[in-house]
Design a protein around this motif. Structure first.
Motif, PDB file in Angstrom:
ATOM      1  N   VAL A   7       0.759  -1.280  -0.042  1.00  0.00           N
ATOM      2  CA  VAL A   7       0.142   0.101  -0.076  1.00  0.00           C
ATOM      3  C   VAL A   7       1.040   0.963   0.030  1.00  0.00           C
ATOM      4  CG1 VAL A   7      -1.881   1.177   1.323  1.00  0.00           C
ATOM      5  CG2 VAL A   7      -1.692  -0.952   1.081  1.00  0.00           C
ATOM      6  N   LEU A   8       0.916   1.905  -0.981  1.00  0.00           N
ATOM      7  CA  LEU A   8       1.496   3.134  -1.239  1.00  0.00           C
ATOM      8  C   LEU A   8       0.643   4.352  -0.748  1.00  0.00           C
ATOM      9  CD1 LEU A   8       3.521   2.339  -4.521  1.00  0.00           C
ATOM     10  CD2 LEU A   8       4.202   1.826  -2.040  1.00  0.00           C
ATOM     11  N   GLU A   9       1.173   5.583  -0.659  1.00  0.00           N
ATOM     12  CA  GLU A   9       0.407   6.900  -0.495  1.00  0.00           C
ATOM     13  C   GLU A   9      -0.513   7.140  -1.422  1.00  0.00           C
ATOM     14  OE1 GLU A   9       3.000  10.088   0.152  1.00  0.00           O
ATOM     15  OE2 GLU A   9       4.025   9.224   2.099  1.00  0.00           O
ATOM     16  N   HIS A  10      -0.336   6.824  -2.836  1.00  0.00           N
ATOM     17  CA  HIS A  10      -1.327   6.903  -3.837  1.00  0.00           C
ATOM     18  C   HIS A  10      -2.163   5.731  -4.260  1.00  0.00           C
ATOM     19  CE1 HIS A  10       2.259   5.093  -5.751  1.00  0.00           C
ATOM     20  NE2 HIS A  10       1.443   4.501  -6.586  1.00  0.00           N
ATOM     21  N   THR A  11      -2.079   4.811  -3.410  1.00  0.00           N
ATOM     22  CA  THR A  11      -2.898   3.399  -3.696  1.00  0.00           C
ATOM     23  C   THR A  11      -4.504   4.014  -3.523  1.00  0.00           C
ATOM     24  OG1 THR A  11      -1.223   1.972  -3.044  1.00  0.00           O
ATOM     25  CG2 THR A  11      -3.499   1.286  -3.072  1.00  0.00           C
ATOM     26  N   ASP A  12      -5.203   3.464  -4.622  1.00  0.00           N
ATOM     27  CA  ASP A  12      -6.549   3.732  -4.481  1.00  0.00           C
ATOM     28  C   ASP A  12      -6.993   2.296  -4.486  1.00  0.00           C
ATOM     29  OD1 ASP A  12      -9.368   4.168  -5.374  1.00  0.00           O
ATOM     30  OD2 ASP A  12      -8.905   6.085  -5.897  1.00  0.00           O
ATOM     31  N   PHE A  13      -7.679   1.930  -3.358  1.00  0.00           N
ATOM     32  CA  PHE A  13      -8.261   0.606  -3.137  1.00  0.00           C
ATOM     33  C   PHE A  13      -9.598   0.451  -3.979  1.00  0.00           C
ATOM     34  CE2 PHE A  13      -6.087   0.726   1.050  1.00  0.00           C
ATOM     35  CZ  PHE A  13      -5.492  -0.502   0.951  1.00  0.00           C
ATOM     36  N   TRP A  14     -10.226   1.379  -4.168  1.00  0.00           N
ATOM     37  CA  TRP A  14     -11.592   1.235  -5.117  1.00  0.00           C
ATOM     38  C   TRP A  14     -11.060   1.069  -6.482  1.00  0.00           C
ATOM     39  CZ3 TRP A  14     -16.596   0.450  -4.768  1.00  0.00           C
ATOM     40  CH2 TRP A  14     -17.322   0.687  -6.089  1.00  0.00           C
ATOM     41  N   GLU A  15     -10.190   1.694  -7.061  1.00  0.00           N
ATOM     42  CA  GLU A  15      -9.681   1.750  -8.288  1.00  0.00           C
ATOM     43  C   GLU A  15      -9.118   0.247  -8.565  1.00  0.00           C
ATOM     44  OE1 GLU A  15      -7.530   5.030  -9.740  1.00  0.00           O
ATOM     45  OE2 GLU A  15      -9.004   6.415  -9.924  1.00  0.00           O
ATOM     46  N   LEU A  16      -8.227   0.068  -7.742  1.00  0.00           N
ATOM     47  CA  LEU A  16      -7.402  -1.134  -7.785  1.00  0.00           C
ATOM     48  C   LEU A  16      -8.281  -2.568  -7.875  1.00  0.00           C
ATOM     49  CD1 LEU A  16      -4.364  -2.171  -5.900  1.00  0.00           C
ATOM     50  CD2 LEU A  16      -5.851  -3.873  -6.115  1.00  0.00           C
ATOM     51  N   VAL A  17      -9.193  -2.508  -6.966  1.00  0.00           N
ATOM     52  CA  VAL A  17     -10.138  -3.714  -6.950  1.00  0.00           C
ATOM     53  C   VAL A  17     -10.989  -3.833  -7.993  1.00  0.00           C
ATOM     54  CG1 VAL A  17     -11.814  -4.786  -5.514  1.00  0.00           C
ATOM     55  CG2 VAL A  17      -9.985  -4.004  -4.285  1.00  0.00           C
ATOM     56  N   VAL A  18     -11.662  -2.611  -8.225  1.00  0.00           N
ATOM     57  CA  VAL A  18     -12.605  -2.636  -9.469  1.00  0.00           C
ATOM     58  C   VAL A  18     -11.839  -3.181 -10.830  1.00  0.00           C
ATOM     59  CG1 VAL A  18     -13.932  -1.223 -11.105  1.00  0.00           C
ATOM     60  CG2 VAL A  18     -14.143  -0.899  -8.725  1.00  0.00           C
ATOM     61  N   GLU A  19     -10.614  -2.830 -10.995  1.00  0.00           N
ATOM     62  CA  GLU A  19      -9.755  -3.144 -12.230  1.00  0.00           C
ATOM     63  C   GLU A  19      -9.600  -4.812 -12.237  1.00  0.00           C
ATOM     64  OE1 GLU A  19      -5.401  -2.512 -14.299  1.00  0.00           O
ATOM     65  OE2 GLU A  19      -6.060  -1.481 -12.141  1.00  0.00           O
ATOM     66  N   GLN A  20      -9.429  -5.320 -10.982  1.00  0.00           N
ATOM     67  CA  GLN A  20      -9.116  -6.604 -10.775  1.00  0.00           C
ATOM     68  C   GLN A  20     -10.557  -7.487 -11.279  1.00  0.00           C
ATOM     69  OE1 GLN A  20      -6.330  -8.633  -9.552  1.00  0.00           O
ATOM     70  NE2 GLN A  20      -5.146  -6.831  -9.652  1.00  0.00           N
ATOM     71  N   ILE A  21     -11.618  -6.981 -10.848  1.00  0.00           N
ATOM     72  CA  ILE A  21     -12.817  -7.622 -10.910  1.00  0.00           C
ATOM     73  C   ILE A  21     -13.261  -7.258 -12.508  1.00  0.00           C
ATOM     74  CG2 ILE A  21     -15.361  -7.392 -10.536  1.00  0.00           C
ATOM     75  CD1 ILE A  21     -14.565  -6.638  -7.894  1.00  0.00           C
ATOM     76  N   THR A  22     -12.728  -6.277 -13.076  1.00  0.00           N
ATOM     77  CA  THR A  22     -13.053  -5.903 -14.535  1.00  0.00           C
ATOM     78  C   THR A  22     -12.010  -7.017 -15.298  1.00  0.00           C
ATOM     79  OG1 THR A  22     -13.519  -3.640 -14.172  1.00  0.00           O
ATOM     80  CG2 THR A  22     -13.195  -4.156 -16.346  1.00  0.00           C
ATOM     81  N   ASN A  23     -10.853  -7.375 -14.988  1.00  0.00           N
ATOM     82  CA  ASN A  23     -10.166  -8.318 -15.744  1.00  0.00           C
ATOM     83  C   ASN A  23     -10.553  -9.713 -15.538  1.00  0.00           C
ATOM     84  OD1 ASN A  23      -8.892  -6.063 -16.984  1.00  0.00           O
ATOM     85  ND2 ASN A  23      -7.285  -5.798 -15.203  1.00  0.00           N
ATOM     86  N   GLY A  24     -11.664  -9.852 -14.759  1.00  0.00           N
ATOM     87  CA  GLY A  24     -12.038 -11.131 -14.688  1.00  0.00           C
ATOM     88  C   GLY A  24     -11.797 -11.975 -13.207  1.00  0.00           C
ATOM     89  N   ARG A  25     -10.899 -11.356 -12.248  1.00  0.00           N
ATOM     90  CA  ARG A  25     -10.532 -11.781 -11.128  1.00  0.00           C
ATOM     91  C   ARG A  25     -11.765 -11.885 -10.019  1.00  0.00           C
ATOM     92  NH1 ARG A  25      -4.947 -11.538  -7.656  1.00  0.00           N
ATOM     93  NH2 ARG A  25      -5.744 -12.657  -5.758  1.00  0.00           N
ATOM     94  N   LYS A  26     -11.915 -12.963  -9.545  1.00  0.00           N
ATOM     95  CA  LYS A  26     -12.932 -12.862  -8.514  1.00  0.00           C
ATOM     96  C   LYS A  26     -12.480 -12.609  -7.084  1.00  0.00           C
ATOM     97  CE  LYS A  26     -16.014 -16.102  -5.776  1.00  0.00           C
ATOM     98  NZ  LYS A  26     -16.341 -17.417  -5.431  1.00  0.00           N
ATOM     99  N   VAL A  27     -12.931 -11.289  -6.586  1.00  0.00           N
ATOM    100  CA  VAL A  27     -12.525 -10.874  -5.108  1.00  0.00           C
ATOM    101  C   VAL A  27     -13.610 -10.582  -4.128  1.00  0.00           C
ATOM    102  CG1 VAL A  27     -11.771  -8.993  -4.055  1.00  0.00           C
ATOM    103  CG2 VAL A  27     -11.132  -9.257  -6.638  1.00  0.00           C
ATOM    104  N   ASP A  28     -13.468 -11.882  -3.373  1.00  0.00           N
ATOM    105  CA  ASP A  28     -14.496 -12.020  -2.009  1.00  0.00           C
ATOM    106  C   ASP A  28     -14.042 -11.271  -0.904  1.00  0.00           C
ATOM    107  OD1 ASP A  28     -16.218 -14.047  -3.571  1.00  0.00           O
ATOM    108  OD2 ASP A  28     -14.598 -15.374  -3.227  1.00  0.00           O
ATOM    109  N   TYR A  29     -12.796 -11.066  -0.567  1.00  0.00           N
ATOM    110  CA  TYR A  29     -12.300 -10.415   0.507  1.00  0.00           C
ATOM    111  C   TYR A  29     -11.122  -9.742   0.428  1.00  0.00           C
ATOM    112  CZ  TYR A  29      -9.348 -14.453   1.067  1.00  0.00           C
ATOM    113  OH  TYR A  29      -8.401 -15.410   0.867  1.00  0.00           O
TER     114      TYR A  29
END
Length: 226
Positions: free
Chosen positions: A60-82
């Protein structure tokens, strides 16, 4: 219902160990998650426990955006439950708000782990925001102990074996062994010895002093069994 949970306690109470165990338990049930950490003692992009357990994590860096990062993962087909989020006291308040948004809008469970207060006995901004927003704040049941044997409640910083109460809030170090070093180290103390700045090293030095009698030592009486 998804939850934002903050597991907290002093150093040495097993937060990172629990984080690793929770990831194992969820993954064993077929759930898919992401692990995050910041400024871990083992180095960048690691989640490690003092018991020797360790695994790779997203830093986690100062500029890390959890929302954008997780949405990108889901958009690319990764399942994220937790999400497993260690060293959460170092997160910015806005990043905690992003975690809360992931819970509320995407139904993702977020488990955060961290200490509440710094070496000055003041709340970390990330911990304060978690206390304000979390569905649950859970104090870990494994008690860390002060050198006197009582339950430790405060995190102390030492430099060269001497406790300090001034300086930058975030300075990465490790739990000291009470011996004098010029590096930054940390030690857990009960409130009485924190307020008196009596670390393990200071207590040993006092005990070895020829001018101090045994009954003069600054010891805390242990609570009597009920």
């Amino acid at each position: 219902m998804a939850e934002l949970v903050f597991f907290t306690g002093t150093m040495d109470c097993g937060k990172s160990t629990l984080a690793l165990q929770m990831d194992h338990n969820h993954a064993a049930r077929g759930r898919s998650g992401l692990i995050f950490s910041r400024l871990d003692r083992a180095g960048t992009s690691r989640l490690s426990s003092r018991l020797g357990l360790s695994r790779q994590a997203l830093e986690v860096l100062e500029h890390t955006d959890f929302w954008e990062l997780v949405v990108e993962q889901i958009t690319n087909g990764r399942k994220v439950d937790y999400l497993i989020c260690d060293e959460a006291q170092f997160y910015a308040p806005v990043q905690v708000e992003q975690l809360a948004r992931l819970v509320d809008e995407l139904g993702i469970d977020v488990y955060t782990f961290g200490i509440t207060a710094d070496f000055r006995a003041q709340l970390f901004p990330g911990s304060q925001r978690l206390i304000e927003l979390a569905d649950r704040t859970q104090l870990l049941q494994v008690e860390a102990l002060c050198w006197c044997g009582r339950t430790a409640t405060h995190n102390a910083r030492t430099v060269g074996g001497v406790m300090v109460v001034e300086g930058e809030q975030v300075v990465v170090g490790d739990v000291g062994d009470g011996e004098p070093h010029e590096t930054v180290e940390y030690e857990v103390l009960c409130r009485r010895h924190y307020m008196r700045r009596m670390t393990a090293h200071a207590a040993r030095a006092q005990a070895l002093s020829p001018d101090v009698l045994p009954f003069d030592l600054d010891l805390c009486p242990l609570p009597q069994p009920r």
